[in-house]
Design a protein around this motif. Structure first.
Motif: not given
Length: 85
Positions: A50-51, A56-60, A14-16, A18-23
């Motif tokens: 974890a990656v 997968s979260l960002l794809r969802q 989830r933290q990763l 968040d970082v990827l979403r921001q980037q």
């Protein structure tokens, strides 16, 4: 359970994410293509699992597409500027 720095993988994912979403929303991936899982894991000191979970979260969420097949290529969606979280 996979741990990184004493944190369960789900929390790390989830933290990763968040970082990827921001980037992604800041245009941090020129051409809209994300690096492969191995590169992301190294860059963010995260396990491959974890990656994968973060991607997968960002794809969802509809923020990225791809992830199928051998290459597991991920691309930022062209509508990323319209994403509001």
């Amino acid at each position: 359970m996979d741990h990184h720095g004493g944190r369960p993988r789900a929390e790390r994912a989830r933290q990763l994410a968040d970082v990827l979403r921001q980037q992604i929303t800041d245009g941090g991936f020129p051409g809209g293509a994300l690096p492969d899982e191995r590169v992301l894991g190294t860059r963010f000191a995260a396990s491959r699992n974890a990656v994968r979970q973060a991607l997968s979260l960002l794809r969802q969420e509809g923020l990225i597409t791809g992830g199928a097949g051998w290459a597991r290529a991920w691309c930022c969606r062209s509508t990323v500027t319209a994403w509001t979280g």
